[in-house]
Write an enzyme that holds these catalytic residues in place. Structure first.
Site, PDB file in Angstrom:
ATOM      1  N   SER A  35      52.552  -5.037  56.555  1.00 28.52           N
ATOM      2  CA  SER A  35      52.166  -4.418  57.827  1.00 28.52           C
ATOM      3  C   SER A  35      50.851  -4.981  58.334  1.00 28.52           C
ATOM      4  O   SER A  35      50.561  -4.934  59.528  1.00 28.52           O
ATOM      5  CB  SER A  35      52.055  -2.892  57.679  1.00 28.52           C
ATOM      6  OG  SER A  35      51.075  -2.559  56.712  1.00 28.52           O
ATOM      7  N   ASP A  59      57.728  -0.983  51.002  1.00 26.48           N
ATOM      8  CA  ASP A  59      56.755  -0.012  51.501  1.00 26.48           C
ATOM      9  C   ASP A  59      56.517   1.034  50.419  1.00 26.48           C
ATOM     10  O   ASP A  59      57.479   1.555  49.840  1.00 26.48           O
ATOM     11  CB  ASP A  59      57.338   0.638  52.768  1.00 26.48           C
ATOM     12  CG  ASP A  59      56.271   1.330  53.589  1.00 26.48           C
ATOM     13  OD1 ASP A  59      55.457   2.073  53.009  1.00 26.48           O
ATOM     14  OD2 ASP A  59      56.263   1.109  54.814  1.00 26.48           O
ATOM     15  N   SER A 125      35.885   3.232  48.236  1.00 27.92           N
ATOM     16  CA  SER A 125      34.961   2.704  49.244  1.00 27.92           C
ATOM     17  C   SER A 125      33.641   3.454  49.197  1.00 27.92           C
ATOM     18  O   SER A 125      33.599   4.641  48.837  1.00 27.92           O
ATOM     19  CB  SER A 125      35.601   2.904  50.624  1.00 27.92           C
ATOM     20  OG  SER A 125      34.648   2.727  51.637  1.00 27.92           O
ATOM     21  N   TYR A 149      40.308   8.359  57.296  1.00 26.69           N
ATOM     22  CA  TYR A 149      40.350   7.232  56.349  1.00 26.69           C
ATOM     23  C   TYR A 149      39.489   7.560  55.127  1.00 26.69           C
ATOM     24  O   TYR A 149      39.938   7.434  53.977  1.00 26.69           O
ATOM     25  CB  TYR A 149      39.845   5.944  57.026  1.00 26.69           C
ATOM     26  CG  TYR A 149      39.536   4.849  56.029  1.00 26.69           C
ATOM     27  CD1 TYR A 149      40.566   4.155  55.391  1.00 26.69           C
ATOM     28  CD2 TYR A 149      38.216   4.526  55.690  1.00 26.69           C
ATOM     29  CE1 TYR A 149      40.289   3.167  54.449  1.00 26.69           C
ATOM     30  CE2 TYR A 149      37.934   3.539  54.758  1.00 26.69           C
ATOM     31  CZ  TYR A 149      38.971   2.866  54.145  1.00 26.69           C
ATOM     32  OH  TYR A 149      38.695   1.895  53.206  1.00 26.69           O
ATOM     33  N   LYS A 153      40.296   8.338  50.795  1.00 28.21           N
ATOM     34  CA  LYS A 153      39.661   7.747  49.604  1.00 28.21           C
ATOM     35  C   LYS A 153      39.134   8.860  48.688  1.00 28.21           C
ATOM     36  O   LYS A 153      39.323   8.817  47.465  1.00 28.21           O
ATOM     37  CB  LYS A 153      38.525   6.802  50.006  1.00 28.21           C
ATOM     38  CG  LYS A 153      38.969   5.570  50.780  1.00 28.21           C
ATOM     39  CD  LYS A 153      39.914   4.696  49.982  1.00 28.21           C
ATOM     40  CE  LYS A 153      40.354   3.465  50.734  1.00 28.21           C
ATOM     41  NZ  LYS A 153      41.488   2.769  50.108  1.00 28.21           N
ATOM     42  N   ARG A 231      23.698  -2.883  55.965  1.00 30.14           N
ATOM     43  CA  ARG A 231      24.870  -2.749  55.103  1.00 30.14           C
ATOM     44  C   ARG A 231      24.685  -3.633  53.883  1.00 30.14           C
ATOM     45  O   ARG A 231      23.970  -4.626  53.918  1.00 30.14           O
ATOM     46  CB  ARG A 231      26.151  -3.200  55.828  1.00 30.14           C
ATOM     47  CG  ARG A 231      26.569  -2.326  57.011  1.00 30.14           C
ATOM     48  CD  ARG A 231      27.110  -0.982  56.578  1.00 30.14           C
ATOM     49  NE  ARG A 231      27.539  -0.167  57.715  1.00 30.14           N
ATOM     50  CZ  ARG A 231      26.738   0.640  58.419  1.00 30.14           C
ATOM     51  NH1 ARG A 231      25.456   0.749  58.126  1.00 30.14           N
ATOM     52  NH2 ARG A 231      27.225   1.347  59.426  1.00 30.14           N
ATOM     53  N   ASP A 295      28.633   5.464  63.206  1.00 29.89           N
ATOM     54  CA  ASP A 295      27.943   4.497  62.336  1.00 29.89           C
ATOM     55  C   ASP A 295      26.752   5.137  61.639  1.00 29.89           C
ATOM     56  O   ASP A 295      25.953   5.840  62.275  1.00 29.89           O
ATOM     57  CB  ASP A 295      27.438   3.302  63.153  1.00 29.89           C
ATOM     58  CG  ASP A 295      28.452   2.173  63.217  1.00 29.89           C
ATOM     59  OD1 ASP A 295      29.409   2.190  62.431  1.00 29.89           O
ATOM     60  OD2 ASP A 295      28.260   1.272  64.058  1.00 29.89           O
TER      61      ASP A 295
HETATM   62  P1  NAD Z   1      44.194  -5.345  54.162  1.00 27.52           P
HETATM   63  O1  NAD Z   1      44.732  -4.564  55.295  1.00 27.52           O
HETATM   64  O2  NAD Z   1      43.908  -6.786  54.363  1.00 27.52           O
HETATM   65  O3  NAD Z   1      45.172  -5.204  52.891  1.00 27.52           O
HETATM   66  C1  NAD Z   1      45.919  -4.041  52.668  1.00 27.52           C
HETATM   67  C2  NAD Z   1      47.356  -4.450  52.409  1.00 27.52           C
HETATM   68  O4  NAD Z   1      48.133  -3.282  52.164  1.00 27.52           O
HETATM   69  C3  NAD Z   1      47.992  -5.179  53.601  1.00 27.52           C
HETATM   70  O5  NAD Z   1      48.536  -6.418  53.162  1.00 27.52           O
HETATM   71  C4  NAD Z   1      49.092  -4.226  54.083  1.00 27.52           C
HETATM   72  O6  NAD Z   1      50.220  -4.929  54.592  1.00 27.52           O
HETATM   73  C5  NAD Z   1      49.392  -3.432  52.826  1.00 27.52           C
HETATM   74  N1  NAD Z   1      49.918  -2.077  53.043  1.00 27.52           N
HETATM   75  C6  NAD Z   1      49.398  -1.105  53.847  1.00 27.52           C
HETATM   76  N2  NAD Z   1      50.164   0.006  53.765  1.00 27.52           N
HETATM   77  C7  NAD Z   1      51.167  -0.267  52.889  1.00 27.52           C
HETATM   78  C8  NAD Z   1      52.283   0.473  52.393  1.00 27.52           C
HETATM   79  N3  NAD Z   1      52.528   1.708  52.796  1.00 27.52           N
HETATM   80  N4  NAD Z   1      53.118  -0.132  51.512  1.00 27.52           N
HETATM   81  C9  NAD Z   1      52.893  -1.404  51.103  1.00 27.52           C
HETATM   82  N5  NAD Z   1      51.867  -2.150  51.555  1.00 27.52           N
HETATM   83  C10 NAD Z   1      51.015  -1.585  52.430  1.00 27.52           C
HETATM   84  O7  NAD Z   1      42.878  -4.580  53.644  1.00 27.52           O
HETATM   85  P2  NAD Z   1      41.738  -5.052  52.648  1.00 27.52           P
HETATM   86  O8  NAD Z   1      40.503  -5.273  53.434  1.00 27.52           O
HETATM   87  O9  NAD Z   1      42.226  -6.115  51.749  1.00 27.52           O
HETATM   88  O10 NAD Z   1      41.528  -3.699  51.848  1.00 27.52           O
HETATM   89  C11 NAD Z   1      42.226  -3.440  50.647  1.00 27.52           C
HETATM   90  C12 NAD Z   1      41.867  -2.041  50.162  1.00 27.52           C
HETATM   91  O11 NAD Z   1      40.447  -1.951  50.004  1.00 27.52           O
HETATM   92  C13 NAD Z   1      42.263  -0.924  51.129  1.00 27.52           C
HETATM   93  O12 NAD Z   1      42.714   0.171  50.384  1.00 27.52           O
HETATM   94  C14 NAD Z   1      40.954  -0.599  51.823  1.00 27.52           C
HETATM   95  O13 NAD Z   1      40.923   0.724  52.275  1.00 27.52           O
HETATM   96  C15 NAD Z   1      39.950  -0.830  50.706  1.00 27.52           C
HETATM   97  N6  NAD Z   1      38.601  -1.128  51.197  1.00 27.52           N
HETATM   98  C16 NAD Z   1      38.423  -2.184  52.068  1.00 27.52           C
HETATM   99  C17 NAD Z   1      37.148  -2.451  52.548  1.00 27.52           C
HETATM  100  C18 NAD Z   1      36.925  -3.582  53.522  1.00 27.52           C
HETATM  101  O14 NAD Z   1      35.843  -3.639  54.131  1.00 27.52           O
HETATM  102  N7  NAD Z   1      37.853  -4.508  53.706  1.00 27.52           N
HETATM  103  C19 NAD Z   1      36.059  -1.671  52.144  1.00 27.52           C
HETATM  104  C20 NAD Z   1      36.275  -0.618  51.234  1.00 27.52           C
HETATM  105  C21 NAD Z   1      37.565  -0.357  50.770  1.00 27.52           C
HETATM  106  N1  UDP Z   2      28.767  -4.129  64.246  1.00 24.13           N
HETATM  107  C1  UDP Z   2      28.273  -4.622  65.444  1.00 24.13           C
HETATM  108  N2  UDP Z   2      29.154  -5.234  66.299  1.00 24.13           N
HETATM  109  C2  UDP Z   2      30.481  -5.386  66.011  1.00 24.13           C
HETATM  110  C3  UDP Z   2      30.971  -4.886  64.789  1.00 24.13           C
HETATM  111  C4  UDP Z   2      30.088  -4.246  63.915  1.00 24.13           C
HETATM  112  O1  UDP Z   2      27.087  -4.515  65.728  1.00 24.13           O
HETATM  113  O2  UDP Z   2      31.233  -5.944  66.841  1.00 24.13           O
HETATM  114  C5  UDP Z   2      27.851  -3.472  63.312  1.00 24.13           C
HETATM  115  C6  UDP Z   2      28.198  -2.032  63.009  1.00 24.13           C
HETATM  116  O3  UDP Z   2      27.567  -1.186  63.957  1.00 24.13           O
HETATM  117  C7  UDP Z   2      27.630  -1.851  61.609  1.00 24.13           C
HETATM  118  C8  UDP Z   2      27.744  -3.246  60.995  1.00 24.13           C
HETATM  119  O4  UDP Z   2      27.907  -4.149  62.076  1.00 24.13           O
HETATM  120  O5  UDP Z   2      26.268  -1.523  61.704  1.00 24.13           O
HETATM  121  C9  UDP Z   2      28.903  -3.383  60.028  1.00 24.13           C
HETATM  122  O6  UDP Z   2      30.075  -2.946  60.699  1.00 24.13           O
HETATM  123  P1  UDP Z   2      31.511  -3.077  60.012  1.00 24.13           P
HETATM  124  O7  UDP Z   2      32.485  -2.444  60.942  1.00 24.13           O
HETATM  125  O8  UDP Z   2      31.729  -4.493  59.610  1.00 24.13           O
HETATM  126  O9  UDP Z   2      31.345  -2.230  58.665  1.00 24.13           O
HETATM  127  P2  UDP Z   2      31.137  -0.650  58.451  1.00 24.13           P
HETATM  128  O10 UDP Z   2      30.496  -0.086  59.663  1.00 24.13           O
HETATM  129  O11 UDP Z   2      32.492  -0.115  58.216  1.00 24.13           O
HETATM  130  O12 UDP Z   2      30.245  -0.534  57.273  1.00 24.13           O
END
Ligand code: NAD
Ligand code: UDP
Length: 334
Positions: A35, A59, A125, A149, A153, A231, A295
């Protein structure tokens, strides 16, 4: 040789983790509904790692398909990335976020229990620290959230904690990621969101590449050294390696344990933009705009527990993150 099921393994963090797993000798099966990712990611993984993971397109909401994946193979552990992750969208579509992230996780945990799989590493997260804890965040602090969201978590951490209490031979490692950015240095894997990016680094990279006209910095009147938000950005390859440390830990531990995966340093929005411009010798036009709703001014990790218990620390710096994000956006996509 151990066999790991990686849900969400074609996504941003999952794909980098699969590379590290394959390189370390694990067998890997990815389960993803695609997705928010592409099946072709598996080709890129194979190109980098020299080995190909199996891919099950399914899924997590389809309990029969999840059970069928476990019927077809013995998994020694699961790394659970799959989920929806856009904070703003979760406020607009809370039911969809709770359903996808919670029901999907419960289907997975149920299949694990039925098939005797007792190790899980979960993508949590820093958002679970909520709005009120002071930085640096420490794992002993209370958890809460400000959006659906974040609540998913908090709730999944709770479910796994309660489950391990009832099943003392089960191990759940709860990895609280800070802000993963960057890309694989090969340029073959990275953060490539559909549509206009919400997150800072993919936005910066697209502006630098001329795909978007300019970046808006969301507020410069915060109580921080330069007025923009702080951050704890960490390189996605460092983060990926943290999952291998977590699997090692799970080999001789039970119970649920949370770990921060961050660098321990707060970097401002302007510092990140300037680092990107300097490292890549490219301009990133930006304007200062209003604050973005929800934020937090700044948060970063206390990363001591991961260092002491898992033996993990982030090795790559902000220049590596900026260079690799730029390499990725410049690499032609098929
Ligand atoms: P991403 O969207 O790139 O990867 C998530 C994957 O899960 C995708 O490939 C999507 O197709 C799949 N997916 C979603 N719902 C599904 C379902 N119901 N069944 C099967 N597959 C499904 O995201 P990411 O950035 O790689 O994040 C991975 C994990 O880490 C997530 O749980 C996210 O919440 C967590 N996380 C991400 C960040 C970040 O900044 N990227 C930060 C903290 C936590
Ligand atoms: N941010 C920004 N412009 C953008 C996207 C993000 O100034 O177009 C800032 C946002 O306000 C935050 C930081 O960049 O202070 C990180 O944002 P991001 O969405 O990457 O991470 P998160 O807020 O989820 O920690």
């Amino acid at each position: 040789m151990e066999h790991i099921l990686v849900t969400g393994g074609t996504g941003f963090i999952g794909s980098h983790t699969v590379v590290e797993l394959l390189r370390s000798g694990y067998d890997v099966t990815i389960l993803d509904n695609l997705s928010n990712s592409e099946a072709s990611v598996v080709d890129a993984i194979e190109q980098i790692a020299g080995r190909r993971p199996a891919l099950i397109v399914a899924d997590l909401l389809d309990a029969a398909a999840v059970n069928a994946a476990f019927d077809g193979a013995h998994f020694d552990g699961v790394i659970h990335f799959a989920g929806l992750k856009a904070v703003g969208e979760s406020v607009q579509k809370p039911w969809w976020y709770y359903h996808n992230n919670l029901t999907g996780s419960l289907n997975l945990f149920d299949a694990m229990a039925k098939h005797g799989c007792k190790t899980i590493v979960f993508s949590s997260s820093a958002t679970v620290y909520g709005p009120d804890n002071p930085s640096p965040y420490v794992e002993t602090m209370s958890t809460s959230a400000t959006n659906p969201y974040g609540w998913t978590k908090v709730m999944i951490e709770r479910i796994l904690t309660d489950y391990t209490a009832a099943h003392p031979d089960f191990c759940a490692v709860l990895l609280r990621y800070f802000n993963p950015i960057g890309a694989h240095p090969s340029g073959l894997l990275g953060d490539d969101p559909n549509g206009i990016p919400n997150n800072l680094m993919p936005y910066v990279a697209r502006v630098a590449a001329g795909q978007l006209p300019k970046l808006t910095v969301f507020g410069d009147d915060y109580d921080t050294p330069d007025g923009t938000c702080l951050r704890d950005y960490l390189h996605v390859v460092d983060l990926a390696k943290g999952h291998l440390s977590a699997l090692e830990y799970a080999k001789d531990h039970t119970g649920a344990e949370a770990f921060n995966l961050g660098t321990g340093n707060g970097i401002s929005v302007l510092e990140l933009i300037n680092a990107f411009m300097k490292e890549n010798h490219i301009d990133v036009p930006y304007v200062i705009g209003p604050r973005r709703d929800g934020d937090l001014p700044g948060f970063w990790a206390n990363a001591d527990k991961a260092k002491e218990v898992l033996g993990w620390t982030a090795k790559l710096d902000v220049n590596d993150m900026c260079r690799d994000a730029w390499t990725f956006i410049q690499t032609p996509k098929d």
